[in-house]
Design an enzyme around this catalytic site. Structure first.
Site, PDB file in Angstrom:
ATOM      1  N   ASN A   1      11.398   1.381  -2.993  1.00  0.00           N
ATOM      2  CA  ASN A   1      11.064   1.381  -4.423  1.00  0.00           C
ATOM      3  C   ASN A   1      12.087   0.631  -5.281  1.00  0.00           C
ATOM      4  O   ASN A   1      12.075   0.723  -6.502  1.00  0.00           O
ATOM      5  CB  ASN A   1      10.891   2.818  -4.924  1.00  0.00           C
ATOM      6  CG  ASN A   1       9.643   3.453  -4.332  1.00  0.00           C
ATOM      7  OD1 ASN A   1       8.733   2.731  -3.912  1.00  0.00           O
ATOM      8  ND2 ASN A   1       9.590   4.772  -4.283  1.00  0.00           N
TER       9      ASN A   1
ATOM     10  N   LYS B   1      14.236   5.324  -3.291  1.00  0.00           N
ATOM     11  CA  LYS B   1      14.460   4.977  -1.880  1.00  0.00           C
ATOM     12  C   LYS B   1      14.379   3.454  -1.794  1.00  0.00           C
ATOM     13  O   LYS B   1      13.874   2.798  -2.729  1.00  0.00           O
ATOM     14  CB  LYS B   1      13.421   5.652  -0.984  1.00  0.00           C
ATOM     15  CG  LYS B   1      11.991   5.345  -1.340  1.00  0.00           C
ATOM     16  CD  LYS B   1      11.021   6.113  -0.455  1.00  0.00           C
ATOM     17  CE  LYS B   1       9.591   5.869  -0.914  1.00  0.00           C
ATOM     18  NZ  LYS B   1       8.616   6.604  -0.110  1.00  0.00           N
TER      19      LYS B   1
ATOM     20  N   ASP C   1       7.174   2.409  -8.523  1.00  0.00           N
ATOM     21  CA  ASP C   1       6.574   3.657  -8.040  1.00  0.00           C
ATOM     22  C   ASP C   1       7.037   4.909  -8.800  1.00  0.00           C
ATOM     23  O   ASP C   1       7.950   5.613  -8.368  1.00  0.00           O
ATOM     24  CB  ASP C   1       6.805   3.836  -6.529  1.00  0.00           C
ATOM     25  CG  ASP C   1       5.920   4.943  -5.979  1.00  0.00           C
ATOM     26  OD1 ASP C   1       5.155   5.543  -6.769  1.00  0.00           O
ATOM     27  OD2 ASP C   1       5.996   5.215  -4.772  1.00  0.00           O
TER      28      ASP C   1
ATOM     29  N   SER D   1       0.847  -1.192   0.000  1.00  0.00           N
ATOM     30  CA  SER D   1       0.000   0.000   0.000  1.00  0.00           C
ATOM     31  C   SER D   1       0.880   1.239   0.000  1.00  0.00           C
ATOM     32  O   SER D   1       2.037   1.201   0.425  1.00  0.00           O
ATOM     33  CB  SER D   1      -0.928   0.015   1.220  1.00  0.00           C
ATOM     34  OG  SER D   1      -0.160   0.052   2.388  1.00  0.00           O
TER      35      SER D   1
ATOM     36  N   THR E   1      10.761  11.767   0.269  1.00  0.00           N
ATOM     37  CA  THR E   1      10.956  11.363   1.662  1.00  0.00           C
ATOM     38  C   THR E   1      12.199  12.053   2.203  1.00  0.00           C
ATOM     39  O   THR E   1      13.262  11.976   1.575  1.00  0.00           O
ATOM     40  CB  THR E   1      11.130   9.819   1.705  1.00  0.00           C
ATOM     41  OG1 THR E   1       9.997   9.237   1.067  1.00  0.00           O
ATOM     42  CG2 THR E   1      11.239   9.306   3.122  1.00  0.00           C
TER      43      THR E   1
ATOM     44  N   PHE F   1      -1.930   6.821  -0.978  1.00  0.00           N
ATOM     45  CA  PHE F   1      -3.303   6.846  -1.498  1.00  0.00           C
ATOM     46  C   PHE F   1      -3.579   5.653  -2.405  1.00  0.00           C
ATOM     47  O   PHE F   1      -4.384   5.734  -3.323  1.00  0.00           O
ATOM     48  CB  PHE F   1      -3.537   8.142  -2.290  1.00  0.00           C
ATOM     49  CG  PHE F   1      -3.376   9.383  -1.458  1.00  0.00           C
ATOM     50  CD1 PHE F   1      -4.187   9.603  -0.350  1.00  0.00           C
ATOM     51  CD2 PHE F   1      -2.406  10.312  -1.770  1.00  0.00           C
ATOM     52  CE1 PHE F   1      -4.034  10.739   0.428  1.00  0.00           C
ATOM     53  CE2 PHE F   1      -2.246  11.458  -1.000  1.00  0.00           C
ATOM     54  CZ  PHE F   1      -3.061  11.676   0.107  1.00  0.00           C
TER      55      PHE F   1
ATOM     56  N   ASP G   1      11.686   9.685  -6.603  1.00  0.00           N
ATOM     57  CA  ASP G   1      11.280   9.029  -5.353  1.00  0.00           C
ATOM     58  C   ASP G   1      12.103   7.753  -5.147  1.00  0.00           C
ATOM     59  O   ASP G   1      11.566   6.718  -4.734  1.00  0.00           O
ATOM     60  CB  ASP G   1       9.773   8.705  -5.410  1.00  0.00           C
ATOM     61  CG  ASP G   1       9.171   8.482  -4.018  1.00  0.00           C
ATOM     62  OD1 ASP G   1       9.844   8.827  -3.018  1.00  0.00           O
ATOM     63  OD2 ASP G   1       8.051   7.961  -3.934  1.00  0.00           O
TER      64      ASP G   1
HETATM   65  P1  ATP Z   1       3.868   6.046  -1.949  1.00  0.00           P
HETATM   66  O1  ATP Z   1       2.697   6.645  -1.255  1.00  0.00           O
HETATM   67  O2  ATP Z   1       4.894   5.447  -0.996  1.00  0.00           O
HETATM   68  O3  ATP Z   1       4.487   6.923  -2.989  1.00  0.00           O
HETATM   69  P2  ATP Z   1       2.401   4.627  -3.960  1.00  0.00           P
HETATM   70  O4  ATP Z   1       0.986   4.930  -3.590  1.00  0.00           O
HETATM   71  O5  ATP Z   1       2.930   5.372  -5.141  1.00  0.00           O
HETATM   72  O6  ATP Z   1       3.351   4.732  -2.717  1.00  0.00           O
HETATM   73  P3  ATP Z   1       3.733   2.163  -4.733  1.00  0.00           P
HETATM   74  O7  ATP Z   1       4.982   2.550  -4.014  1.00  0.00           O
HETATM   75  O8  ATP Z   1       3.787   2.081  -6.207  1.00  0.00           O
HETATM   76  O9  ATP Z   1       2.494   3.058  -4.260  1.00  0.00           O
HETATM   77  O10 ATP Z   1       3.236   0.757  -4.164  1.00  0.00           O
HETATM   78  C1  ATP Z   1       3.037   0.557  -2.779  1.00  0.00           C
HETATM   79  C2  ATP Z   1       3.644  -0.772  -2.374  1.00  0.00           C
HETATM   80  O11 ATP Z   1       3.011  -1.841  -3.109  1.00  0.00           O
HETATM   81  C3  ATP Z   1       5.134  -0.914  -2.691  1.00  0.00           C
HETATM   82  O12 ATP Z   1       5.948  -0.418  -1.650  1.00  0.00           O
HETATM   83  C4  ATP Z   1       5.289  -2.409  -2.894  1.00  0.00           C
HETATM   84  O13 ATP Z   1       5.443  -3.058  -1.650  1.00  0.00           O
HETATM   85  C5  ATP Z   1       3.959  -2.821  -3.484  1.00  0.00           C
HETATM   86  N1  ATP Z   1       4.040  -2.861  -4.956  1.00  0.00           N
HETATM   87  C6  ATP Z   1       3.921  -1.821  -5.812  1.00  0.00           C
HETATM   88  N2  ATP Z   1       4.043  -2.212  -7.090  1.00  0.00           N
HETATM   89  C7  ATP Z   1       4.249  -3.549  -7.050  1.00  0.00           C
HETATM   90  C8  ATP Z   1       4.450  -4.542  -8.049  1.00  0.00           C
HETATM   91  N3  ATP Z   1       4.478  -4.220  -9.338  1.00  0.00           N
HETATM   92  N4  ATP Z   1       4.618  -5.826  -7.649  1.00  0.00           N
HETATM   93  C9  ATP Z   1       4.586  -6.143  -6.322  1.00  0.00           C
HETATM   94  N5  ATP Z   1       4.400  -5.256  -5.339  1.00  0.00           N
HETATM   95  C10 ATP Z   1       4.242  -3.969  -5.678  1.00  0.00           C
END
Ligand code: ATP
Length: 359
Positions: A144, A141, A159, A21, A178, A24, A139
């Site tokens: 990601n 880190k 991400d 997650s 971050t 958002f 972003d």
């Molecule tokens: P942030 O609010 O941190 O910027 P975000 O809403 O943009 O996050 P992502 O970082 O893309 O969301 O995804 C959240 C989490 O979901 C990641 O930290 C990861 O654990 C998991 N995740 C995202 N994309 C994938 C994927 N393609 N395969 C497996 N897990 C994923």
């Protein structure tokens, strides 16, 4: 231009378990009904009105999608499909199953710098693909940087929610990311450039080798002060006794205040820590090793901080919902935690600062 399908996602994909997650977004494993192939479905909550701070602006989601559509690299997550619904956008992404690189490394008994440099090289190759197209990740880190799976050890950058196209000379300023990983120009609201990513590569490499976050302070303000003062060193033997001079030189070329003086992605790829030129340099990498015990502590601290944020939100939300009389037990990162009523002021979920911020 990003195109979204408007049919129901469930018609084409079986929705499975939660796998992650973001601030958002929720990410779930999904299976394509026609092929049986697994993907990651990223369900992004859309911002309902310009006045709201909740959800992601549609234009930002469109940008994330159009950037993902433009990129095609073995070390960059690929976009398979995208749906737009009334309240959310669903991105169907390549599924990565190997977890975070830092978690994988921390489970090992011994890792030398040659192995670490090969991972950093893969990150740089992905970044080169982006920077060659004037796309900045913004972003970068540890969360990601994931592994496609545990067998191939293939790095995957994920991400692209904060990514931007930045043409040379273009004046883009923004406050995002971050605190631990943001470059001084972000804090100072100065123009961003492709080299803004290179700062984060310096911070990530520093942590990878030592388990120490170079600028992390007791609070966000102190972290920002440490970043803008470029307040870091390799002096502490508990963290750097086994780090090579070559690796320190690599990092020193990245943690520079002036982005124009920072090493570019091409310069990094030809730095001797990544591409040794002599036997001596090769031996230096092989005989220097990562402080894995410290890296394990860094990972544990990060998990703990994320859990405490979730607990804090739950406490505040439960107060908002007037669940004052009874305590509630929730599952946070696999641990059972009891939430008790607290006396803090009512807040909205916007107070969750997550790990990175779209403002
Ligand atoms: P942030 O609010 O941190 O910027 P975000 O809403 O943009 O996050 P992502 O970082 O893309 O969301 O995804 C959240 C989490 O979901 C990641 O930290 C990861 O654990 C998991 N995740 C995202 N994309 C994938 C994927 N393609 N395969 C497996 N897990 C994923």
């Amino acid at each position: 231009m990003a195109m979204f399908r408007t049919e129901s996602v469930e018609e084409f994909y079986q929705i499975g378990e939660d796998i992650g997650s973001g601030q958002f977004s929720e990410v779930k494993k999904v299976t394509e009904k026609s092929t049986g192939k697994d993907y990651a479905g990223k369900f992004i909550r859309k911002r309902r009105s310009t006045a709201s701070r909740r959800g992601v602006k549609r234009e930002d989601i469109v940008r994330e999608v159009s950037i993902l559509e433009e990129l095609s690299h073995d070390n960059i997550i690929s976009l398979h499909d995208a749906f737009e619904l009334q309240k959310e956008v669903v991105l169907i992404l390549e599924l990565v199953t190997g977890g975070e690189l830092f978690h994988y490394l921390a489970e090992e008994d011994h890792v030398n710098e040659e192995v670490a440099a090969q991972f950093v090289k893969k990150i740089l190759e992905a970044l080169k693909h982006m920077h060659d197209r004037n796309i900045c990740h913004l972003d970068l880190k540890p969360e990601n940087i994931m592994l496609l799976n545990r067998n191939t050890q293939n790095i995957m950058l994920i991400d692209f929610g904060l990514s931007r196209r930045i043409k040379p000379g273009e004046d883009i300023r923004d406050i995002m990311g971050t605190a631990e990983f943001v470059a001084p120009e972000i804090i100072n609201f100065e123009p961003l450039s492709l080299n803004t990513d290179m700062w984060a590569i310096g911070v990530i490499t520093y942590i990878l080798l030592s388990g120490l976050s170079p600028f992390l302070g007791d609070d966000q303000q102190e972290t920002y002060e440490n970043v803008t003062a470029i307040n870091y060193s390799f002096e502490d033997d508990d963290f750097f006794s086994s780090t090579s001079e070559l690796a320190k030189d690599f990092i020193d070329h990245l943690l520079l205040k002036d982005p124009r003086k920072r090493a570019t992605v091409d310069q990094c790829l030809s730095h001797p820590w990544i591409m040794p030129r002599s036997k001596k340099q090769k031996v230096q990498r092989q005989t220097s090793h990562l402080k894995l015990e410290n890296l394990r502590k860094f990972n544990a601290k990060k998990r703990w901080k994320q859990s405490m944020k979730v607990v804090s939100i739950c406490n505040k939300l439960s107060k908002n919902a007037r669940l004052r009389s009874a305590s509630t037990t929730v599952d946070v990162n696999g641990a059972s935690l009891t939430l008790t009523p607290c006396d803090e002021a009512p807040v909205s979920t916007d107070d969750y600062d997550g790990t990175s911020g779209r403002r």
